[in-house]
Structure formats: C-alpha cells, structure tokens
Motif scaffolding. Structure first.
Motif, PDB file in Angstrom:
ATOM      1  N   ASN A 308       0.817  -1.212   0.000  1.00 16.16           N
ATOM      2  CA  ASN A 308       0.000   0.000   0.000  1.00 16.16           C
ATOM      3  C   ASN A 308       0.851   1.262   0.000  1.00 16.16           C
ATOM      4  N   LEU A 309       2.060   1.140   0.510  1.00 14.01           N
ATOM      5  CA  LEU A 309       2.968   2.286   0.539  1.00 14.01           C
ATOM      6  C   LEU A 309       3.391   2.693  -0.868  1.00 14.01           C
ATOM      7  N   TYR A 310       3.646   1.702  -1.743  1.00 16.97           N
ATOM      8  CA  TYR A 310       4.174   2.002  -3.074  1.00 16.97           C
ATOM      9  C   TYR A 310       3.237   1.632  -4.220  1.00 16.97           C
ATOM     10  N   ALA A 311       2.043   1.165  -3.888  1.00 19.48           N
ATOM     11  CA  ALA A 311       1.036   0.945  -4.928  1.00 19.48           C
ATOM     12  C   ALA A 311      -0.303   1.493  -4.446  1.00 19.48           C
ATOM     13  N   PRO A 312      -0.364   2.789  -4.116  1.00 22.05           N
ATOM     14  CA  PRO A 312      -1.593   3.350  -3.538  1.00 22.05           C
ATOM     15  C   PRO A 312      -2.788   3.301  -4.494  1.00 22.05           C
ATOM     16  N   ASN A 313      -2.506   3.257  -5.800  1.00 18.72           N
ATOM     17  CA  ASN A 313      -3.608   3.173  -6.764  1.00 18.72           C
ATOM     18  C   ASN A 313      -4.205   1.768  -6.840  1.00 18.72           C
ATOM     19  N   ARG A 314      -3.522   0.793  -6.226  1.00 17.88           N
ATOM     20  CA  ARG A 314      -4.049  -0.577  -6.149  1.00 17.88           C
ATOM     21  C   ARG A 314      -4.036  -1.037  -4.695  1.00 17.88           C
ATOM     22  N   ARG A 315      -4.528  -0.153  -3.876  1.00 16.29           N
ATOM     23  CA  ARG A 315      -4.514  -0.373  -2.438  1.00 16.29           C
ATOM     24  C   ARG A 315      -5.293  -1.631  -2.053  1.00 16.29           C
ATOM     25  N   MET A 316      -4.781  -2.365  -1.062  1.00 12.03           N
ATOM     26  CA  MET A 316      -5.409  -3.604  -0.606  1.00 12.03           C
ATOM     27  C   MET A 316      -6.049  -3.387   0.757  1.00 12.03           C
ATOM     28  N   ASP A 317      -7.151  -4.062   0.988  1.00 13.31           N
ATOM     29  CA  ASP A 317      -7.913  -3.909   2.223  1.00 13.31           C
ATOM     30  C   ASP A 317      -7.362  -4.843   3.299  1.00 13.31           C
ATOM     31  N   TYR A 318      -6.942  -4.266   4.424  1.00 17.77           N
ATOM     32  CA  TYR A 318      -6.377  -5.071   5.504  1.00 17.77           C
ATOM     33  C   TYR A 318      -7.381  -6.096   6.034  1.00 17.77           C
ATOM     34  N   THR A 319      -8.615  -5.678   6.176  1.00 16.32           N
ATOM     35  CA  THR A 319      -9.604  -6.581   6.785  1.00 16.32           C
ATOM     36  C   THR A 319      -9.856  -7.819   5.926  1.00 16.32           C
ATOM     37  N   GLU A 320      -9.643  -7.686   4.627  1.00 18.52           N
ATOM     38  CA  GLU A 320      -9.868  -8.826   3.737  1.00 18.52           C
ATOM     39  C   GLU A 320      -8.799  -9.895   3.896  1.00 18.52           C
ATOM     40  N   TYR A 321      -7.555  -9.460   4.191  1.00 16.84           N
ATOM     41  CA  TYR A 321      -6.436 -10.401   4.210  1.00 16.84           C
ATOM     42  C   TYR A 321      -5.857 -10.651   5.604  1.00 16.84           C
ATOM     43  N   CYS A 322      -6.247  -9.842   6.574  1.00 16.40           N
ATOM     44  CA  CYS A 322      -5.581  -9.907   7.876  1.00 16.40           C
ATOM     45  C   CYS A 322      -6.490 -10.351   9.010  1.00 16.40           C
ATOM     46  N   THR A 323      -7.604 -10.973   8.686  1.00 20.96           N
ATOM     47  CA  THR A 323      -8.475 -11.547   9.704  1.00 20.96           C
ATOM     48  C   THR A 323      -8.201 -13.041   9.770  1.00 20.96           C
ATOM     49  N   PRO A 324      -7.576 -13.504  10.853  1.00 22.14           N
ATOM     50  CA  PRO A 324      -7.259 -14.939  10.917  1.00 22.14           C
ATOM     51  C   PRO A 324      -8.521 -15.776  10.978  1.00 22.14           C
ATOM     52  N   PRO A 325      -8.510 -16.960  10.403  1.00 19.50           N
ATOM     53  CA  PRO A 325      -9.692 -17.825  10.432  1.00 19.50           C
ATOM     54  C   PRO A 325     -10.005 -18.272  11.854  1.00 19.50           C
ATOM     55  N   ASP A 326     -11.275 -18.480  12.124  1.00 14.12           N
ATOM     56  CA  ASP A 326     -11.641 -19.040  13.424  1.00 14.12           C
ATOM     57  C   ASP A 326     -11.020 -20.421  13.540  1.00 14.12           C
ATOM     58  N   SER A 327     -10.299 -20.608  14.614  1.00 12.34           N
ATOM     59  CA  SER A 327      -9.559 -21.863  14.758  1.00 12.34           C
ATOM     60  C   SER A 327      -9.734 -22.399  16.167  1.00 12.34           C
ATOM     61  N   ALA A 328      -9.851 -23.681  16.266  1.00 14.99           N
ATOM     62  CA  ALA A 328      -9.954 -24.299  17.588  1.00 14.99           C
ATOM     63  C   ALA A 328      -8.594 -24.327  18.279  1.00 14.99           C
ATOM     64  N   ALA A 329      -7.523 -24.244  17.472  1.00 19.15           N
ATOM     65  CA  ALA A 329      -6.168 -24.375  18.029  1.00 19.15           C
ATOM     66  C   ALA A 329      -5.601 -23.014  18.388  1.00 19.15           C
ATOM     67  N   VAL A 330      -6.330 -22.261  19.214  1.00 18.67           N
ATOM     68  CA  VAL A 330      -5.847 -20.936  19.577  1.00 18.67           C
ATOM     69  C   VAL A 330      -5.056 -20.951  20.871  1.00 18.67           C
ATOM     70  N   LYS A 331      -5.124 -22.043  21.611  1.00 13.30           N
ATOM     71  CA  LYS A 331      -4.399 -22.093  22.872  1.00 13.30           C
ATOM     72  C   LYS A 331      -2.911 -22.291  22.615  1.00 13.30           C
ATOM     73  N   TYR A 332      -2.138 -22.046  23.661  1.00 11.51           N
ATOM     74  CA  TYR A 332      -0.683 -22.121  23.517  1.00 11.51           C
ATOM     75  C   TYR A 332      -0.234 -23.508  23.084  1.00 11.51           C
ATOM     76  N   ASN A 333      -0.733 -24.526  23.756  1.00 11.00           N
ATOM     77  CA  ASN A 333      -0.441 -25.924  23.428  1.00 11.00           C
ATOM     78  C   ASN A 333       1.049 -26.164  23.191  1.00 11.00           C
ATOM     79  N   SER A 334       1.472 -26.362  21.927  1.00 15.36           N
ATOM     80  CA  SER A 334       2.849 -26.787  21.648  1.00 15.36           C
ATOM     81  C   SER A 334       3.720 -25.653  21.144  1.00 15.36           C
ATOM     82  N   GLY A 335       3.499 -24.447  21.613  1.00 19.18           N
ATOM     83  CA  GLY A 335       4.423 -23.387  21.258  1.00 19.18           C
ATOM     84  C   GLY A 335       3.757 -22.150  20.699  1.00 19.18           C
ATOM     85  N   CYS A 336       4.575 -21.155  20.509  1.00 23.00           N
ATOM     86  CA  CYS A 336       4.103 -19.842  20.074  1.00 23.00           C
ATOM     87  C   CYS A 336       5.034 -19.298  19.005  1.00 23.00           C
TER      88      CYS A 336
END
Length: 515
Positions: A308-336
């Motif tokens: 978005n910094l260098y292609a403002p005429n083809r700006r991308m929507d953060y909400t479209e690409y930066c919303t992680p899927p709902d996942s059952a594996a959100v707990k720490y479990n085996s690492g971070c």
C-alpha cells in the motif's frame, strides 16, 4: 570478455545513477567550499553551523552513541564538507517524505490484528521472559503472538527450492512475494513460470522487489514486463537520480505468502547464488522458515503495509487479508510464534531490541548465525555479559566475504568478544548468509535481520520468534552445530590477516555506523 564486462558495468543503471548522484554531491560541496574560501561571512556561518551540529548531536538522546561519535569525527575533521554531508544524509529528518508515508500507512493499519488472550497467557505460563518479549513486540509492531501451527526449517536454498515451487503450485487465490533481490536465472525463472501460469488461471499474483537490491540484476522496466504477464508488480522505494537520503532505506524483507495459509521467510533472495547454481563466494549457506496457521496472517499484514505504501492506486484492504480464520487451536499448546517487522521510522530499534532481550533471557547457551557482525556497544556488551555469567555464546560468520570492507569491520569485533569468553568462528566453505538465533532449546529467531547497523537502523526487516516449538528449535540448533563443524576459529582467521589490514579494519569500525 573482460571488455564486455567493463562495458556492462559502465553502461549499467547502478553506475550511471551513482555517477549522477556523485556529480550532484560534488557540485554542492564545491559551491560551499568556494563560498567559504571567498566570502568571510559564509565561512563564519558554516563554522557556526558545524559547531551547532556537534552540540545538537551530543545532546541528542535518541541517536545511538556510536553513530553520534562517527558523525562528530566527520564534522570535526571536515567542518564544511562533513556538516553538509550530515545535513544531507545523517539528519533524522532527512527522509521526511518517506517517513510521513510510512507512519501514515502504519497508522491506517493500527488495530487490524486481534489479540488472542489464550495465546498470550500461554506464553507467560511457558516463560515470563518470553511473555515480556511478546508484549514488547506487540506494542511496537501491532502484531500479537500466535499459537504455533506447522513449522518447517530449511537449512539451505537448494533444500527450499523444490518445496517453494510445490507451495506456489498449490495456490488457488493469491500469491504475494516481497523480496530484496530478484535475478533472472534457474531459481527465478522457475518461479516465474509458475507465477505466470497461476496469473493466467485467475490467481491474484503480486510481486514487490527493492529497487537498489535489483539495480544490478534486473532491467529498469522489469515491473512492466511482469505486468504484461498478468503479475501485479511494484518497486519498493524507486531510485531517483537526485540526492535523497531515502535511498538509504531499503526493503530487505523476503516473504512469500500463498492463500494466507503458508508463509516462507528467511534470508534467501530469488537469485541463483542462493541455491548454489552460481558460485561467487564459495558455498552459500542460508536458511528459511515455512509457517502454516494463524501466524501467516501477520505476514499478510506486513506485506500489505509495504504494498500500500508504493502501490496506492491498487490499495489492498487489511480486513480482507488480515483476519485470521476461526480456529480451535488458539491455545498455547505446543508453542508460540511471534512475527514482527521493523522499519527505520518507528522510533524503535525493534530488531536489535528483540535480539538483546533474547541474549539477556538466555541461561545456558545462545548460538548466532549472521553474515555481518557490526554492532553498537549495547549489543556487544549484552553478549559479553552473557558469556561472563556462564552462557555458552557462539557466533558464526562467513570466511569468504561478499564485501571485503564489511568483513574487515566484522573481524574487528572478534577480540572483545573472545576476551569476554564468546566463541567466534568463520564458515570456511564460503559465505554464511544465515540469520538465525537459538537459545536454551526454548527460543529461536529466523528472518531477514543481520547483526549490523543497516538491518538495525536503516532497513525494512521482518522475522519470527519461536517459543517452545521443540521440533523446529532442535532443527535450528542442529543446523548451527553442523555449520560450526565446518568453521575455523576466529583466532586462526585473525592470524591469517596481515598487520596493515588489522589496522585498517580498526579504522573502518570507527565509521561503521555510517556505512
């Protein structure tokens, strides 16, 4: 053959642009020197400006002491010329236009990535020091920690190459590539064939490369060639043939993202020397990290900020690409996994601070792979203190350098490190381009950040910290130990260096913050 090589050099974009910039600088300096030599008041004013700059530098609490010292020496030795060069290239406000654009984009993306409290709490339960590190990085970069999904560590470019092609062929929705260097050859051409086919099939393919990084390797209009193939392309911080301190701020990141499901990061650029198809500095040792899971969302976030910094005429929507899927594996479990990024204008030396935090948190050992080791006193002292409190500190650098003067500055740090008890070694078969840190079988770093001033202070960088991900951390430790077995001790390398070169590297180290 030699004459054709010379013609390519003198007719190349890098040489021509450099020559134009040099002429501009010489004209400015000549004009200032002429005015000072012929007009008394100009000389008085210039001298006063030089003194004022030194006073301001001394009282600047934000600038690194090593950088301040180097600039003060330049200004004191060459009062008129040094002050002019500092105002052009050293002032923190010199890149004001780029700074404003970057900070504006960062502000627009604030709050995009949600925090998973279960993961944060899990990291603190695992290790309070790791939790504090994640909290610092989240505040500094807007990126939270994520539960570790699938992770795989690659110990060389040639090991990554077939897997990268396989991952690209799986793409159904989009492919994002951000890299420092692209060079046409076996590696890039193989990737390009896949990208072209995917773009023709309707996959959204976007490529971003750094203009300075590719100045010697790609034609000036290469982005237009990619556009004709259906690949959206933009160039990061394009070089203009006029003096601009923004030229110093380069995109050193290497990120490949497929469908928001897979991310590949590390030190491997898209050129043949990185997979040892072309030999320039002996064997090229490198590494990469493949990630699957929610943490991939963070690298979408990092890519979109740059795009978005260098292609403002083809700006991308953060909400479209930066919303992680709902996942059952959100707990720490085996690492971070804690993804993070750094830029020269965020008011933080995030990469350096993260490394120092890792060093200070280590209790048993810390192993560092880095192609360059040119650091400030704070970083050096953290390693020295770690060794003095009994931590096994080992640092692996190249034996065959890609830049002789940078390698000489790296070698200037060997003695103070060894004196404190650190073990320093050089990778004898060639060039160690790996950027990795492993500590205590609990923590690890993989990414693009070198242990030098350029990565810490000037470049756009990225990486991932891993906590409690045993399989990958064990693989990274094993890779370091295998690399170490092919190294020679630093003292042996030092004995091979003539006295006059040892003196020269000590002088170069003094001006390292300016390089």
């Amino acid at each position: 053959m030699f004459s054709r090589k010379l013609f390519r050099i003198f007719n190349g974009r890098l040489f021509i642009t450099g020559l134009v910039l040099l002429v501009q600088l010489l004209v400015i300096l000549s004009a200032i020197i002429f005015l000072n030599d012929n007009y008394f008041w100009c000389s008085v004013i210039s001298t006063c400006i030089s003194v004022l700059l030194v006073v301001l530098l001394i009282n600047n609490q934000e600038q690194n002491p090593s950088t301040k010292l180097a600039w003060i020496i330049v200004i004191m030795l060459l009062p008129i010329v040094g002050a002019t060069i500092y105002l052009l290239f050293g002032s923190r406000y010199a890149s004001s236009s780029l700074r404003r654009q970057v900070l504006s984009e960062v502000a627009q993306s604030d709050g995009v990535l949600p925090t998973r409290r279960e993961v944060v709490n899990g990291v603190f339960d695992f290790d309070p020091a790791a939790g504090s590190q994640c909290r610092y990085l989240q505040r500094a970069t807007q990126i939270p920690p994520y539960a570790a999904g699938e992770c795989r560590y690659f110990t060389s470019g040639e090991e990554l190459f077939p897997q990268l092609l396989l991952e690209l062929k799986k793409a159904e929705k989009y492919i994002f590539i951000e890299t420092f260097i692209i060079e046409q050859g076996v590696f890039w051409n193989s990737i390009l064939d896949v990208l072209q086919a995917k773009a023709a099939a309707g996959v959204d393919v976007r490529v971003m490369y750094d203009d300075v990084g590719c100045m010697k390797t790609l034609p000036i209009n290469y982005q237009q060639q990619l556009e004709k193939l259906g690949i959206k392309c933009t160039v990061f911080n394009p070089v203009k043939a006029h003096l601009d301190t923004g030229l110093n701020n380069r995109d050193h990141r290497k990120i490949t993202i497929i469908d928001g499901k897979t991310a590949i990061i590390g030190g491997i650029n898209l050129a043949d020397e990185y997979i040892n198809q072309k030999v320039r500095f002996g064997y090229w040792k490198d590494s990469a990290l493949l990630l699957r899971g929610d943490s991939v969302t963070a690298f979408n976030f990092i890519f979109l900020q740059s795009w978005n910094l260098y292609a403002p005429n083809r700006r991308m929507d953060y909400t479209e690409y930066c919303t992680p899927p709902d996942s059952a594996a959100v707990k720490y479990n085996s690492g971070c996994i804690q993804p993070f990024h750094d830029n020269p204008f965020d008011g933080e030396h995030i990469g350096e601070s993260a490394f120092i935090n890792m060093i200070n948190a280590s209790n048993r050992y810390i192993y560092i792979n880095t192609p360059y080791f040119i650091v400030d006193n704070e970083f050096l002292m953290s390693l020295q203190l770690a060794a003095k409190r009994g931590v096994d500190v080992r640092i692996c650098t190249p034996h065959i350098p890609d830049k002789w003067y940078v390698h000489m500055m790296t070698q200037a740090y060997y003695q103070p490190l060894q004196k404190a008890g650190c073990r320093v070694m050089e990778f004898k078969p060639g060039f160690n381009h790996t950027k990795s840190i492993v500590a205590d079988d609990k923590y690890a770093f993989a990414g693009t950040i070198n242990c030098d001033y350029r990565s810490f202070y000037h470049h756009f960088e990225c990486g991932a910290l891993l906590y409690g991900v045993p399989g990958v951390i064990a693989a990274m430790k094993e890779d370091f130990l295998r690399t170490e077995a092919q190294c020679i001790p630093a003292e042996q390398a030092a004995r091979l260096t003539p006295l006059h070169l040892r003196i020269l590297r000590s002088l170069l180290r003094l001006f390292a913050p300016l390089m």
